[in-house]
Scaffold this motif. Structure first.
Motif, mmCIF file in Angstrom:
data_model
loop_
_atom_site.group_PDB
_atom_site.id
_atom_site.type_symbol
_atom_site.label_atom_id
_atom_site.label_comp_id
_atom_site.label_asym_id
_atom_site.label_seq_id
_atom_site.Cartn_x
_atom_site.Cartn_y
_atom_site.Cartn_z
ATOM 1 N N VAL A 164 44.309 42.365 44.300
ATOM 2 C CA VAL A 164 45.587 41.674 44.480
ATOM 3 C C VAL A 164 46.503 42.620 45.243
ATOM 4 C CG1 VAL A 164 47.605 40.701 43.319
ATOM 5 C CG2 VAL A 164 45.330 40.339 42.359
ATOM 6 N N LYS B 137 50.296 43.504 46.655
ATOM 7 C CA LYS B 137 51.709 43.235 46.444
ATOM 8 C C LYS B 137 52.527 44.060 47.424
ATOM 9 C CE LYS B 137 55.614 43.795 43.390
ATOM 10 N NZ LYS B 137 56.215 44.716 42.434
ATOM 11 N N ASP C 138 42.472 42.728 39.527
ATOM 12 C CA ASP C 138 42.741 41.719 38.511
ATOM 13 C C ASP C 138 41.782 41.914 37.329
ATOM 14 O OD1 ASP C 138 43.938 39.608 37.294
ATOM 15 O OD2 ASP C 138 43.293 38.090 38.748
ATOM 16 N N GLN D 278 50.269 36.588 43.813
ATOM 17 C CA GLN D 278 50.687 37.990 43.724
ATOM 18 C C GLN D 278 50.430 38.597 42.352
ATOM 19 O OE1 GLN D 278 54.709 38.683 45.629
ATOM 20 N NE2 GLN D 278 54.813 36.472 45.371
ATOM 21 N N ILE E 125 48.432 39.238 38.415
ATOM 22 C CA ILE E 125 47.166 39.504 37.754
ATOM 23 C C ILE E 125 47.251 38.974 36.321
ATOM 24 C CG2 ILE E 125 46.713 41.573 39.127
ATOM 25 C CD1 ILE E 125 47.445 43.246 36.662
#
Length: 268
Positions: free
Chosen positions: A165, A167, A183, A218, A220
């Motif tokens: 993921v 960000k 994740d 965005q 988890i």
């Protein structure tokens, strides 16, 4: 080489810009890369005001001293620096030279960098493996509860996955950088004595429809906790969060005593 300030409204997106290489400059509608400016940008750059290391430019990639930030591809086209991660962000350039780089941040502030003359600054970039904010081993939690004269054993297993993921955060210079996270997949099961009533894996996609899609992209699946046992069944609370952010959704999962699960949004 002196460059005029342009496009002060930074942050525009340029779909498909690959940030380097001849193939990218050959795409229809894109101006050619400024190879001279790219060569001038190679090396380690220091924030002129704070005297801290900003980034290291090598070939067509920009690396950051914080290993939680993933390196990004870049290209310079018509007085604009394009940096490409999950999306492409444009930074208007005022001036670029052998030892000086001046441009506009994503917030529109003027940033001035100077080339590093200290060989020791290279140690900031000796580790290239991005640090991730997640569990690195299976976390097991189990709880024994009694309800209605029966004994129930509830298990939670938090399993790190290889699902990345990304960000977007911003450096002190106002440059968009990507932090990389892994994740989790979380397994829960409920036993009545030795009989398994329920066993299932959950990922953040399990909560599609309850958590907005834009948030899930965005976020988890950060944790799962056993909450309680009551007349409805055994309750678990799942939290879906954006890393390093206050934003979280909590979803309740209730497994009844026949092994049927139901979910409800508890808070956000």
């Amino acid at each position: 080489m002196k460059r005029g300030a342009i496009l002060i409204g930074a942050g525009l997106l340029l779909g498909g810009c690959a940030g380097g290489g001849n193939g990218a400059s050959g795409k229809v509608g894109l101006p050619p890369e400024d190879e001279e400016a790219k060569r001038a940008l190679q090396g380690i750059w220091i924030n002129k005001e704070t005297e801290t290391v900003a980034f290291y430019v090598k070939a067509d990639s920009i690396f950051y001293p914080d290993t939680a930030n993933a390196p990004v591809r870049f290209a310079i086209r018509e007085d604009t620096l394009y940096m490409t991660g999950a999306e492409t962000t444009a930074y208007p350039i005022d001036k670029i030279g052998r030892n000086f780089f001046k441009f506009h941040s994503a917030m529109g502030d003027i940033v001035e960098l100077v080339r590093s003359g200290n060989p020791a600054d290279s140690f900031y970039f000796t580790r290239r493996q991005a640090v991730t904010l997640t569990y690195n081993e299976v976390l097991k939690k189990d709880t024994v509860v009694y309800y209605g004269g029966e004994r129930y054993h509830c298990y939670v297993y938090v399993n790190p996955s290889r699902l990345k993921v990304h960000k977007t955060n911003y450096t002190d210079e106002g440059i968009a950088v990507e932090n990389v996270y892994y994740d989790n997949v979380i397994h829960i099961c409920v036993y009545k004595g030795r009989t398994c009533l329920f066993s299932r894996d959950y990922s953040k996609k399990s909560f599609t429809g309850m958590v907005p899609e834009s948030f899930l992209g965005q976020a988890i699946l950060s944790n799962m906790e056993f909450d309680r046992a009551d007349r409805d069944g055994c309750h678990f609370n799942a939290t879906v969060c954006i890393p390093d952010d206050a934003g979280c959704y909590m979803v309740g999962i209730c497994v009844d005593y026949a092994g049927k699960p139901e979910m409800e949004l508890l808070e956000y």
